[in-house]
Design a protein around this motif. Structure first.
Motif, PDB file in Angstrom:
ATOM      1  N   ILE A  31      -9.365   5.634 -10.029  1.00  0.00           N
ATOM      2  CA  ILE A  31      -8.445   4.553  -9.658  1.00  0.00           C
ATOM      3  C   ILE A  31      -7.537   5.072  -8.553  1.00  0.00           C
ATOM      4  CG2 ILE A  31      -6.786   5.160 -11.492  1.00  0.00           C
ATOM      5  CD1 ILE A  31      -6.294   2.124 -11.762  1.00  0.00           C
ATOM      6  N   ALA A  32      -7.256   4.224  -7.550  1.00  0.00           N
ATOM      7  CA  ALA A  32      -6.445   4.677  -6.412  1.00  0.00           C
ATOM      8  C   ALA A  32      -5.165   3.863  -6.303  1.00  0.00           C
ATOM      9  CB  ALA A  32      -7.256   4.534  -5.127  1.00  0.00           C
ATOM     10  N   ASN A  33      -4.285   4.314  -5.423  1.00  0.00           N
ATOM     11  CA  ASN A  33      -3.050   3.589  -5.103  1.00  0.00           C
ATOM     12  C   ASN A  33      -2.173   3.361  -6.332  1.00  0.00           C
ATOM     13  OD1 ASN A  33      -1.517   2.527  -2.984  1.00  0.00           O
ATOM     14  ND2 ASN A  33      -2.122   0.430  -3.481  1.00  0.00           N
ATOM     15  N   LEU A  34      -2.005   4.420  -7.152  1.00  0.00           N
ATOM     16  CA  LEU A  34      -1.195   4.287  -8.365  1.00  0.00           C
ATOM     17  C   LEU A  34       0.286   4.172  -7.967  1.00  0.00           C
ATOM     18  CD1 LEU A  34      -2.950   6.996 -10.570  1.00  0.00           C
ATOM     19  CD2 LEU A  34      -3.058   4.516 -10.854  1.00  0.00           C
ATOM     20  N   GLY A  35       0.913   3.133  -8.408  1.00  0.00           N
ATOM     21  CA  GLY A  35       2.313   2.885  -8.019  1.00  0.00           C
ATOM     22  C   GLY A  35       3.284   3.331  -9.094  1.00  0.00           C
TER      23      GLY A  35
ATOM     24  N   LEU B   8      -4.080  13.174  -8.487  1.00  0.00           N
ATOM     25  CA  LEU B   8      -3.886  13.905  -7.226  1.00  0.00           C
ATOM     26  C   LEU B   8      -3.295  12.972  -6.183  1.00  0.00           C
ATOM     27  CD1 LEU B   8      -7.331  15.685  -6.726  1.00  0.00           C
ATOM     28  CD2 LEU B   8      -5.163  16.823  -7.215  1.00  0.00           C
ATOM     29  N   ARG B   9      -2.515  13.522  -5.269  1.00  0.00           N
ATOM     30  CA  ARG B   9      -2.085  12.750  -4.108  1.00  0.00           C
ATOM     31  C   ARG B   9      -3.303  12.452  -3.242  1.00  0.00           C
ATOM     32  NH1 ARG B   9       3.060  10.505  -3.805  1.00  0.00           N
ATOM     33  NH2 ARG B   9       4.472  11.890  -4.919  1.00  0.00           N
ATOM     34  N   ALA B  10      -3.292  11.308  -2.571  1.00  0.00           N
ATOM     35  CA  ALA B  10      -4.444  10.909  -1.753  1.00  0.00           C
ATOM     36  C   ALA B  10      -4.776  11.969  -0.704  1.00  0.00           C
ATOM     37  CB  ALA B  10      -4.151   9.570  -1.083  1.00  0.00           C
ATOM     38  N   GLN B  11      -3.739  12.586  -0.110  1.00  0.00           N
ATOM     39  CA  GLN B  11      -4.024  13.599   0.933  1.00  0.00           C
ATOM     40  C   GLN B  11      -4.690  14.831   0.335  1.00  0.00           C
ATOM     41  OE1 GLN B  11      -0.312  14.203   3.006  1.00  0.00           O
ATOM     42  NE2 GLN B  11      -0.486  12.249   4.095  1.00  0.00           N
TER      43      GLN B  11
ATOM     44  N   ARG C  55       0.874  -1.172   0.000  1.00  0.00           N
ATOM     45  CA  ARG C  55       0.000   0.000   0.000  1.00  0.00           C
ATOM     46  C   ARG C  55       0.917   1.230   0.000  1.00  0.00           C
ATOM     47  NH1 ARG C  55      -4.928   0.773  -0.762  1.00  0.00           N
ATOM     48  NH2 ARG C  55      -5.405   2.950  -0.404  1.00  0.00           N
ATOM     49  N   ILE C  56       0.664   2.170  -0.913  1.00  0.00           N
ATOM     50  CA  ILE C  56       1.574   3.304  -1.052  1.00  0.00           C
ATOM     51  C   ILE C  56       1.091   4.441  -0.162  1.00  0.00           C
ATOM     52  CG2 ILE C  56       2.543   4.943  -2.726  1.00  0.00           C
ATOM     53  CD1 ILE C  56       1.645   2.703  -4.836  1.00  0.00           C
ATOM     54  N   ALA C  57       1.994   4.946   0.709  1.00  0.00           N
ATOM     55  CA  ALA C  57       1.599   6.049   1.601  1.00  0.00           C
ATOM     56  C   ALA C  57       1.390   7.300   0.762  1.00  0.00           C
ATOM     57  CB  ALA C  57       2.705   6.274   2.633  1.00  0.00           C
ATOM     58  N   ASN C  58       0.250   7.953   0.926  1.00  0.00           N
ATOM     59  CA  ASN C  58      -0.094   9.158   0.171  1.00  0.00           C
ATOM     60  C   ASN C  58       0.149   8.955  -1.328  1.00  0.00           C
ATOM     61  OD1 ASN C  58      -1.062  11.747  -0.176  1.00  0.00           O
ATOM     62  ND2 ASN C  58       0.913  12.739   0.221  1.00  0.00           N
ATOM     63  N   GLY C  59      -0.287   7.819  -1.850  1.00  0.00           N
ATOM     64  CA  GLY C  59      -0.130   7.519  -3.281  1.00  0.00           C
ATOM     65  C   GLY C  59      -1.047   8.396  -4.123  1.00  0.00           C
ATOM     66  N   HIS C  60      -1.052   8.136  -5.436  1.00  0.00           N
ATOM     67  CA  HIS C  60      -1.859   8.974  -6.323  1.00  0.00           C
ATOM     68  C   HIS C  60      -3.226   8.346  -6.593  1.00  0.00           C
ATOM     69  CE1 HIS C  60       2.219  10.463  -7.263  1.00  0.00           C
ATOM     70  NE2 HIS C  60       1.597  11.612  -7.487  1.00  0.00           N
ATOM     71  N   VAL C  61      -4.183   9.239  -6.823  1.00  0.00           N
ATOM     72  CA  VAL C  61      -5.533   8.838  -7.202  1.00  0.00           C
ATOM     73  C   VAL C  61      -5.770   9.437  -8.591  1.00  0.00           C
ATOM     74  CG1 VAL C  61      -7.963   8.916  -6.475  1.00  0.00           C
ATOM     75  CG2 VAL C  61      -6.159   9.204  -4.793  1.00  0.00           C
ATOM     76  N   GLY C  62      -6.369   8.663  -9.505  1.00  0.00           N
ATOM     77  CA  GLY C  62      -6.617   9.175 -10.866  1.00  0.00           C
ATOM     78  C   GLY C  62      -8.101   9.233 -11.161  1.00  0.00           C
ATOM     79  N   PHE C  63      -8.512  10.217 -11.964  1.00  0.00           N
ATOM     80  CA  PHE C  63      -9.925  10.365 -12.371  1.00  0.00           C
ATOM     81  C   PHE C  63      -9.987  10.643 -13.861  1.00  0.00           C
ATOM     82  CE2 PHE C  63      -9.681  11.891  -8.036  1.00  0.00           C
ATOM     83  CZ  PHE C  63     -10.728  11.222  -7.432  1.00  0.00           C
TER      84      PHE C  63
END
Ligand SMILES: Cc1cc2nc3c(=O)[nH]c(=O)nc-3n(C[C@H](O)[C@H](O)[C@H](O)COP(=O)(O)OP(=O)(O)OC[C@H]3O[C@@H](n4cnc5c(N)ncnc54)[C@H](O)[C@@H]3O)c2cc1C
Length: 365
Positions: free
Chosen positions: A248-252, A206-209, A154-162
């Motif tokens: 989509i969340a947790n983009l690595g 965007l970053r998750a935060q 799980r990526i800390a403060n990973g990216h979220v895409g829309f």
């Protein structure tokens, strides 16, 4: 047993299937979706991606792709524009992926739709319709791992895409003609461009935060875009074409994790399953296609997965490193300010950055 068992029929898997089948190999490709579908993507086809599609017998212009010749970098109410150093195209994944998987069928690949891989044991894939076997297994399931692979951390403060498609007002469509708008946001960016049939594609990362700060919903994200005057103007009377955005969340993002290729001994990892280049520079599709071309060349020549991974790393290492510096840099306020004002003084810097984040020329498998 097929010569090549390909898991996933996105761009990487379908490209490999096209070429292995064209080279006389027996290919079995498994794709979980039953038909055309949308994917979170900026839908910006770089010059290398277009060249690879043409090698595969797909002409994006015949599918309605629209030309993109300029890049407009926008930040709050400021903007600077520069020519792209190449001709890019805008085309939806809904059209593109379906065309490429059909091309694989036309080339003689055995394509099974609606088949979900649930696990992999050596050369044997377990699926919802039974087992499938291949002498060489190619894993092209995109961002999603399959059981048997090490689970991604799980990526800390990973990216979220829309992603959202819009029908624009005629004057807004004119403002966007032949242009990709890249809006720099706090902890992310948004890309807006035209695709086929007069649609516009808005894609955000965007970053998750940052997403949480905006309320953790699409309304908050959409409202934040109105802080960028260029996006606010173009999207003011736009009609959303999906009931809700794709997300989509947790983009690595970043280079391939160490030891990746040995997770499943002997399997070849393609496209995003191998590594996800930061999407700001719009070369992920080119990397997916190139990995498919390289993997096909290696399968037909009887080369090992290790050789394939070494060749792919050599082809993509520099692009991924530079894209990472640029995307992470733009998220830092000091870099963003400096980069914007430098680009304002010397717009040719944008052209140079676009050129510097391309894959090297392709010289064949
Ligand atoms: C926000 C964002 C914006 C982007 N913008 C751009 C851009 O503008 N330009 C660009 O070039 N790149 C862009 N990219 C990158 C690009 O979208 C990817 O690099 C590309 O889609 C990778 O292709 P792929 O074939 O590896 O994976 P995918 O396209 O994801 O295909 C994987 C396929 O495998 C199937 N699958 C998954 N799991 C299973 C299973 N268990 N069994 C069977 N089938 C399965 C899926 O249904 C899918 O069809 C962007 C990425 C993101 C996240």
């Amino acid at each position: 047993m097929a010569d090549a068992l390909i898991l996933g029929g996105g761009l990487a898997g379908s490209a490999a299937a096209c070429l292995i089948a064209r080279g006389g190999g027996d290919v079995n490709l498994l794709e979980r979706e039953t038909g055309p579908h949308h994917k979170v993507c900026g839908e910006f086809l770089s010059v290398e991606a277009v060249a690879h599609l043409r090698q595969l017998g797909v002409e994006p212009l015949d599918l309605g792709a629209v030309p993109i010749h300029r890049m407009r970098l926008v930040w709050e109410n400021r903007e600077v524009e520069a020519a792209l150093p190449f001709a890019a195209l805008g085309l939806s994944r809904h059209v593109l992926d379906e065309t490429l998987i059909s091309q694989a069928v036309a080339n003689g690949a055995r394509v099974e739709r609606g088949v979900r891989v649930t696990g992999l044991d050596g050369h044997v894939a377990r699926t919802n319709v039974g087992e499938r076997e291949g002498r060489q297994v190619l894993i092209a399931t995109g961002k999603l791992p399959i059981r048997g692979e090490k689970a991604p951390a799980r990526i800390a403060n990973g990216h979220v895409g829309f992603k959202m498609h819009y029908r624009l007002a005629p004057s807004a469509a004119r403002q966007l003609a032949e242009t990709i708008v890249l809006a720099l946001l706090d902890d992310g960016y948004a890309g807006l461009q035209l695709v086929e049939n007069g649609r516009a594609n808005l894609c955000l990362v965007l970053r998750a935060q940052a997403f949480a700060r905006l309320g953790g919903d699409w309304q908050g994200v959409r409202a934040c875009l109105d802080g960028t005057s260029q996006l606010q103007r173009i999207l003011a009377d736009a009609e959303p074409l999906f009931a809700r955005p794709l997300a989509i969340a947790n983009l690595g993002y970043g280079p391939p994790p160490r030891g990746h290729a040995t997770d499943i001994a002997g399997a070849m990892f393609l496209g995003d399953r191998w590594a996800m280049t930061p999407s700001l520079t719009g070369d992920g599709m080119a990397i997916a296609l190139r990995s498919g071309l390289l993997a096909a060349g290696c399968v037909l020549a009887g080369e090992s997965a290790g050789t394939y991974h070494r060749l792919l790393a050599a082809e993509t290492r520099r692009q991924i490193a530079r894209a990472t510096i640029l995307q992470n840099g733009f998220e830092a306020p000091a870099f963003r300010h400096a980069a914007y004002w430098l680009a304002r003084l010397y717009p040719a810097l944008l052209t140079h950055a676009a050129r510097a984040t391309r894959l090297p020329d392709w010289s064949g498998p």
